[in-house]
Design an enzyme around this catalytic site. Structure first.
Site, PDB file in Angstrom:
ATOM      1  N   HIS A 186      -3.652  -5.591   0.769  1.00 28.77           N
ATOM      2  CA  HIS A 186      -2.606  -5.986   2.185  1.00 28.77           C
ATOM      3  C   HIS A 186      -2.606  -7.548   2.508  1.00 28.77           C
ATOM      4  CE1 HIS A 186      -2.672  -1.954   3.806  1.00 28.77           C
ATOM      5  NE2 HIS A 186      -3.662  -1.396   2.871  1.00 28.77           N
ATOM      6  N   GLU A 229      -0.835  -9.012   4.664  1.00 29.01           N
ATOM      7  CA  GLU A 229      -1.319  -8.399   6.140  1.00 29.01           C
ATOM      8  C   GLU A 229      -2.113  -8.615   6.972  1.00 29.01           C
ATOM      9  OE1 GLU A 229      -1.439  -6.233   4.720  1.00 29.01           O
ATOM     10  OE2 GLU A 229      -0.724  -4.383   6.663  1.00 29.01           O
ATOM     11  N   CYS A 250       0.444  -1.359  -0.178  1.00 27.85           N
ATOM     12  CA  CYS A 250      -0.077  -0.317  -0.197  1.00 27.85           C
ATOM     13  C   CYS A 250       0.963   0.942   0.112  1.00 27.85           C
ATOM     14  CB  CYS A 250      -0.624  -0.274   1.110  1.00 27.85           C
ATOM     15  SG  CYS A 250      -2.400   1.197   0.995  1.00 27.85           S
TER      16      CYS A 250
END
Ligand SMILES: Nc1ncnc2c1ncn2[C@@H]1O[C@H](COP(=O)(O)OP(=O)(O)O)[C@@H](O)[C@H]1O
Ligand SMILES: [Mg+2]
Lengths: 79, 733, 230, 79
Positions: free
Chosen positions: C203, C205, C86
């Site tokens: 994302h 994560e 990002c």
């Protein structure tokens, strides 16, 4: 007809962007920077016969949409 | 008292009036001081005694909501409320309004609203873990509405997303009574160690007072008085008082404050919110029964030649006032330098009991602190009970078609999906969001442990308008129910009381009755109010908003393996738990389909509410219910539709024998929809029978459509489109 | 595995990245402050998501000039695996370690939602565990994720197989409808030519644990571990 | 010394903001709008003795930070 609109923050209005840019320029080793303000520049191409009527129209656009007149000033330039 | 460098404006009763003080309040000022105030002093009085800072109209009634239980660590009166959640942790939360600024500049107004409430939370030593927002706009047909929605939503997102706190819930509502007075109520929830909460009470004569955060500009001067004044045609001239938010600096301030709090440096801390330096310094000194001395030349300033009153009243954002232990200045400075934040020692605590302000080496104001606070005006305003009208009998009821009515309701502004809104909010950052927006309550895991907080906001202003006491009681009960729905034990609430002009007895009556309703519900449900905010004078040209006592509620889940969601599974049986009366007064159905104008909202039976709620909660905790949704606005059929849309599976359902079509849209309170596998049928039916909880078998989860035998069949596709289309279409057309 | 997560003022997914690495394989994660001058020797450097410097000027632009990024560039050129997520992706394009730029989303709004992605290149060190053309589900949360590059650049990155992820429909088709932000060719993630620097807007994560509804992001990290163990 | 920097998108570069503005202007009933482009305007106050040296310095700032030359052009004006 081509118009340029320069939109800047009114005096006294906080400009977080300008602040961050000034800081970063400092960190990059540029010196003597007293103040940075960030504004917007809008270029419009419009079909209109004459300058005065284009100007009036664009002024309307600024009032209605382009500028946030609560915190921004604008200036119109027609070429 | 003034020297040549500090020339101040002349003061007269008219000056006081212009600053928002009444003549009798001005006379009180003179009495307290024993002399005429100078202009700076008068400005300070006007800010401190504004409705916003002094609660002069509501104080008397707020005091009556003083119910606390043993979990409450800190009730109303501080920056935010604190409640024990076990394991040495506490939840810290509050809701606050930013209505007027958001109408003037929707983006900046809403953004700074989020910034302000975030600071209230981390000032207490808590790390914010979730934001919520309740936003109320005028009619979609009103010309300004679209622009306001666009700006407010972008502002809330712009600020919260940047700071990196997930925005996980809220309410979005349209009604013409908010046309020129929108509501933006923001709530933040944080987590702190329960023995490391920070308060605003100052102590220790001689301790330094430090300023940290953005420099002071002329932003929002007189904002606190503005928030307490009605709007009128001259609004445009008030414009320059708008503040601009800087979420980037807020993020740095947040991290810096939390880092500083880990060492033993801070004595007391207070953010500079409404009335900026004035109210924060007064608050700290007055709570500590001390005096305070401030050198205004030391206040970091963004603009040149600011006058004393401007520095004192500025509402520049992202600033904190901290009293630290003497000798620890360097420790504080080190941390603020790391985070690149302006920092300055601006004064110290004294034993004079006065607030003394210096500028250009001379005194520009000297005010006694205790009387200014203790003798702040407190009004016993006249109030009138809301009369209860019932127009039903005069109207002939239309015969209705269930399918058409449902589709019309699902696609109506207030019941349509608010995905367009919450998609603009980062609701996942921090990777703790187990249930985000779009459910009954949001569920946020705590520090990656098996514990989680459930959070919801509720208020139905149409109910409150019909019957303020009942409506407010309903809002508390609904928030309680929404927490239960996800399997959380309800802990406590915050409130934000938005009303019109309290000088009008009917409005004051709404306030009084709403507070009575909240009081009754919170006491019965053992659900204390631990913080709150009052926003009055929400009127334009003499017309008030709908009374809106917004409730924000928090509950705790101890095992995240046992939560319930708004998602059901194929072949499960669908049940409604709770009394199925037909109550259509103030309902969405009435508003959109029948229009009888019935004014009596549905009844709230707290005893039954509690009994059913506890039953459902226990069953979710044991893993018996995995699907649960309450029945609220729109009634049973709307709740069922939401489950079907969410789960992407349809259902076959039927109403109780002999009931009319209206049954589907009744908004009777205290009801839950649950689903279970077939094999649990007897257990559920027997158990509910034993303890006398109404339990109605509504049907079965099945197929690609929502079907009522012989009456209705709507494909999931149509249901979903109908529910999701309205807001994006409204915003793009 | 050892990893470093760089923190800029305004980063806000730094802890999320750290958690993912720790939870997935007990990685030893150093958090590196932007004013530091060097990154410890690690197997992976993460430039996390967030709003470094408030996204002021252009997202990632101010961060890309910070002290520590000099070492990121250094290490990147020497082959250390670098993952920009990002805002990290935006920083990587601003440093020119990756081609193109990320401009304002075409609807001008911040978008937070789960998106479907197609794995276009599964031969990289970050994607070897995915199947070629596998369809995965990972959330996005950004205001400026609209990938843009001129025609020549696009041709170059296509020819060199540098496009790693594209936004797609649930069934894998790559359409305008499945493009959340206006990116050219639906591009969601790009790797450099030598294959050690990946930038992606989604994302991973936020997608490594069932709790979040999808685990499809975990392979970005486990693929890399495979390589380290080999 | 005061400098204005006008940063505009290179031709051919997509401009979502400009496009959206044009669309909104149309929706508001303005006609004849052919094209809208949005750029940035940065104003810097800097201590420098002479225009040429200020110009050079600011050009450096643009190259290093203020403009992304992959997609943007810039123009400096010193007053
Ligand atoms: N402004 C908003 N911000 C975030 N979430 C919102 C907003 N408005 C509505 N929502 C979400 O949409 C869902 C439906 O809202 P609502 O109908 O008020 O729920 P309920 O009837 O259960 O109280 C909730 O999950 C709520 O959190
Ligand atoms: Mg609900």
């Amino acid at each position: 007809m081509k118009a340029k609109i320069f939109i800047t923050l009114k005096e006294g209005v906080l400009d977080p962007q300008g602040k961050a840019i000034a800081q970063s320029l400092n960190n990059l080793g540029f010196t003597g920077i007293n103040d940075v303000r960030q504004g917007r520049l809008i270029e419009i191409e419009i079909d209109k016969d004459n300058k005065p009527s284009a100007f009036k129209e664009i002024d309307q656009m600024c009032q209605k949409l382009l500028a946030n007149t609560v915190i921004e000033n604008y200036k119109i330039e027609i070429t | 008292m003034t020297n040549s460098k500090n020339r101040q404006k002349k003061v007269s009763p008219l000056t006081a009036y212009d600053l928002g003080l009444t003549i009798s309040e001005y006379n009180k000022v003179i009495k307290i001081l024993g002399r005429k105030p100078n202009f700076t002093e008068l400005c300070i009085f006007s800010a401190m005694w504004s409705e916003h800072c002094s609660y002069k109209s509501s104080k008397k009634w707020l005091k009556t909501m003083n119910y606390q239980n043993s979990s409450v660590i800190c009730g109303p009166g501080e920056n935010a409320g604190v409640i024990d959640i076990g394991n040495g942790l506490a939840a810290v939360f509050k809701m606050e309004s930013h209505n007027h600024p958001s109408y003037i500049d929707p983006y900046q107004g809403a953004a700074t609203g989020v910034g302000g409430i975030l600071r209230d939370i981390f000032t207490m030593g808590a790390r914010p873990i979730a934001n919520l927002n309740c936003i109320r706009f005028g009619s979609p047909k009103y010309t300004k509405t679209k622009y306001l929605v666009e700006g407010v939503v972008a502002g809330i997102g712009g600020y919260g997303n940047c700071v990196g706190i997930p925005t996980v819930g809220g309410e979005t509502y349209f009604n013409k009574n908010y046309n020129n007075n929108i509501l933006v109520n923001a709530m933040t929830v944080g987590i702190a160690e329960s023995n490391k909460i920070f308060y605003s009470k100052a102590s220790g004569v001689g301790n330094p007072v430090i300023y940290v955060g953005s420099k002071t500009g002329r932003d929002g001067i007189h904002g606190a008085s503005m928030a307490s004044a009605e709007f009128d045609e001259t609004i445009d001239s008030k414009r320059p008082t708008v503040q601009v938010g800087d979420p980037f600096t807020e993020k740095l301030l947040l991290e810096a404050c939390l880092e500083l709090m880990e060492s033993d440096v801070i004595i007391s801390i207070q953010d500079m919110g409404a009335a900026g330096l004035t109210s924060s310094s007064f608050e700290m000194a007055s709570k500590g029964k001390l005096g305070i001395e401030i050198n205004l030349d030391m206040v970091p300033q963004r603009e040149t030649s600011m006058e004393a009153f401007e520095i004192m009243l500025s509402e520049s954002q992202e600033r904190m006032l901290i009293v630290i232990k003497k000798g620890k200045e360097k420790d504080a400075e080190k941390i603020f330098q790391k985070w690149e934040l302006p920092f300055s020692i601006i004064g110290k605590l004294t034993n004079t009991g006065n607030m003394t302000l210096y500028k250009n080496s001379s005194i520009v104001a000297k005010l006694p602190i205790a009387p200014l606070v203790s003798e702040a005006p407190e009004y016993e305003r006249k109030w009138k009970k809301t009369s209860h009208r019932n127009n039903l009998l005069n109207k002939k009821l239309k015969k209705i078609n269930i399918e058409k009515s449902l589709l019309k309701i699902l696609s109506s502004p207030n019941l349509s999906s608010k995905k367009w809104v919450w998609q603009q909010y980062d609701h996942m950052v921090m990777t703790n969001t187990l249930i985000g927006p779009g459910s009954d309550a949001a569920v946020i895991r705590i520090n990656e442990s098996p514990n989680a907080l459930a959070i919801t906001t509720d208020c139905n202003p149409i109910y409150v308008n019909g019957n303020p006491k009942l409506g407010a009681k309903q809002a508390v009960a609904e928030s309680w129910r929404n927490l239960i729905c996800v399997g959380a034990k309800p802990l406590a609430i915050t409130d934000c009381l938005n009303f019109g002009n309290p000088e009008k007895p009917e409005i004051m009556g709404q306030i009084v009755e709403a507070i009575q309703g909240i009081k009754e519900a919170t006491e019965y449900l053992d659900f204390p109010v631990i913080s709150g905010n009052v926003s009055l004078y929400n009127e334009t040209d003499g017309k008030a908003i709908l009374p809106t006592p917004q409730i924000g509620a928090v509950g705790i889940i101890y095992d995240i393996d046992y939560i319930a969601k708004n998602i059901w599974k194929e072949d499960e049986l669908i049940y409604i738990l709770g009394e199925n009366e037909i109550e259509l007064g103030c309902s969405v159905f009435d508003e959109i389909i029948q229009n009888t104008g019935q004014f009596q909202p549905p009844l709230v039976n707290l005893e039954k509410e509690k009994k059913i709620g506890n039953f459902v909660l226990n069953k979710i905790k044991k893993g018996f219910f995995k699907t649960c949704h309450d029945i609220s606005e729109g009634g049973a059929l709307v709740a069922i539709s939401e489950l079907a849309i969410n789960s992407e599976i349809g259902a076959e359902i039927e109403a109780p024998k002999g009931s009319s079509s209206e049954w589907w849209f009744s908004e009777s309170q205290g009801r839950y929809i649950v689903t279970i596998p077939e094999k649990q049928k007897n257990t559920l039916e027997n158990e509910t029978k034993k303890i006398n909880i109404p339990c109605f078998h509504l049907g079965k989860v099945k197929g690609n459509a929502l079907q009522i035998h012989k009456e209705m069949s709507i494909s999931l596709e149509e249901l979903k489109t109908c529910n999701e289309a309205w807001l994006p279409e409204f915003m793009t057309n | 595995m050892k990893a470093a997560v760089i923190i800029f003022p305004g980063s806000n997914c730094d802890n999320d990245a750290k958690s993912a690495l720790e939870k997935l394989f007990n990685a030893e994660v150093s958090m590196v402050w932007h004013t530091d001058t060097s990154i410890p020797k690690v197997d992976l450097v993460i430039l996390p998501g967030g709003f470094s410097y408030g996204d002021y000027l252009r997202p990632g632009s101010i961060a890309s000039k910070s002290k520590i990024v000099e070492d990121v560039i250094n290490k990147g050129k020497k082959g250390t695996p670098i993952l920009g997520i990002c805002n990290g992706f935006q920083i990587l394009t601003e440093t020119k370690l990756l081609p193109g730029v990320l401009i304002r989303n075409s609807n001008l709004k911040f978008i937070c939602e789960n998106t479907f992605l197609k794995v276009e290149n599964n031969s990289s060190i970050f994607t070897s565990r995915y199947k070629y053309n596998e369809i995965i589900n990972i959330p996005i949360a950004h205001h400026d994720g609209n990938y843009f590059a001129d025609e020549n650049t696009i041709k170059k990155i296509e020819d060199s197989n540098m496009i790693v992820f594209k936004y797609c429909e649930k069934n894998g088709s790559i359409s305008k409808n499945s493009n959340p932000n206006g990116s050219i060719k639906n591009i969601a993630g790009v790797i450099n030519k030598s294959g050690n620097i990946l930038g992606m807007m989604p994302h991973p994560e936020r997608a490594y644990d069932k709790l979040f509804g999808t685990v499809d992001g975990s392979k970005v990290f486990t693929s890399l571990l495979d390589k380290l163990l080999r």
